[in-house]
Scaffold this motif. Structure first.
Motif, short mmCIF file in Angstrom:
data_model
loop_
_atom_site.label_atom_id
_atom_site.label_comp_id
_atom_site.label_asym_id
_atom_site.label_seq_id
_atom_site.Cartn_x
_atom_site.Cartn_y
_atom_site.Cartn_z
N UNK A 46 0.72 -1.16 0.06
CA UNK A 46 0.10 -0.09 0.12
C UNK A 46 0.69 1.18 0.01
N UNK A 47 1.85 1.28 0.77
CA UNK A 47 2.82 2.45 0.86
C UNK A 47 3.54 2.76 -0.54
N UNK A 48 3.83 1.40 -1.03
CA UNK A 48 4.74 1.68 -2.30
C UNK A 48 3.61 2.14 -3.38
N UNK A 49 2.21 1.63 -3.36
CA UNK A 49 1.33 2.14 -4.21
C UNK A 49 0.88 3.68 -4.04
N UNK A 50 0.64 3.90 -2.95
CA UNK A 50 -0.02 5.13 -2.70
C UNK A 50 0.90 6.38 -1.85
N UNK A 51 1.94 5.97 -1.74
CA UNK A 51 2.85 6.83 -0.92
C UNK A 51 2.18 7.71 0.24
N UNK A 52 2.53 9.03 0.21
CA UNK A 52 1.73 9.75 1.39
C UNK A 52 0.24 9.65 1.41
N UNK A 53 -0.46 9.04 0.52
CA UNK A 53 -1.74 8.88 0.68
C UNK A 53 -2.05 7.49 1.32
N UNK A 54 -1.08 6.86 1.74
CA UNK A 54 -1.29 5.56 2.44
C UNK A 54 -2.05 5.75 3.70
N UNK A 55 -2.55 4.60 4.22
CA UNK A 55 -3.24 4.71 5.45
C UNK A 55 -4.16 6.00 6.00
N UNK A 59 -12.82 4.93 6.63
CA UNK A 59 -13.86 5.75 5.97
C UNK A 59 -13.12 6.71 4.99
N UNK A 60 -11.94 7.00 5.07
CA UNK A 60 -11.46 7.82 3.87
C UNK A 60 -10.50 6.97 2.67
N UNK A 61 -10.68 7.70 1.65
CA UNK A 61 -10.26 7.05 0.29
C UNK A 61 -8.74 7.17 0.01
N UNK A 62 -8.04 6.02 -0.27
CA UNK A 62 -6.69 5.93 -0.40
C UNK A 62 -6.50 6.79 -1.82
N UNK A 63 -5.38 7.39 -1.72
CA UNK A 63 -5.30 8.27 -3.01
C UNK A 63 -3.71 8.35 -3.25
N UNK A 64 -3.30 8.27 -4.58
CA UNK A 64 -2.00 8.92 -4.82
C UNK A 64 -1.93 10.21 -4.65
#
Length: 99
Positions: A46-55, A59-64
């Protein structure tokens, strides 16, 4: 009896993910943090895919970062369009009263 699910905060997950590349034994690292190795792999992916948008939290959406920027720009465009429409209506009202 049903086991309660643990919830880890963003800082904990980021710390675990950042330590991982420095360690060769992922299972040992996971045990030290009280999590499972598959959980650590999932967080890393998840961290590699979304970077700072991870975690983002429950209820919040993961976004790059790019997706976040696009969402912000779309919101600004929507607000600007709404302001323009209000101004057009105001000009129409004032131009009718002026003649």
């Amino acid at each position: 009896m049903k086991q309660m699910r643990k919830i880890y905060d963003r800082a904990f997950k980021e710390k675990a993910v950042r330590i991982k590349p420095q360690r060769t034994n992922v299972s040992e690292l996971a045990r030290e943090h009280g999590i499972t190795a598959p959980q650590l792999y999932k967080w890393k992916k998840e961290y590699l895919e979304f970077g700072l948008g991870s975690f983002p939290g429950i209820g919040n959406v993961k976004q790059t970062p790019e997706q976040e920027q696009i969402a912000l720009l779309e919101k600004r465009l929507k607000d600007a369009n709404m302001e323009r429409d209000i101004l057009k209506k105001a000009i129409g009202i004032f131009s009718k009263n002026g003649h």
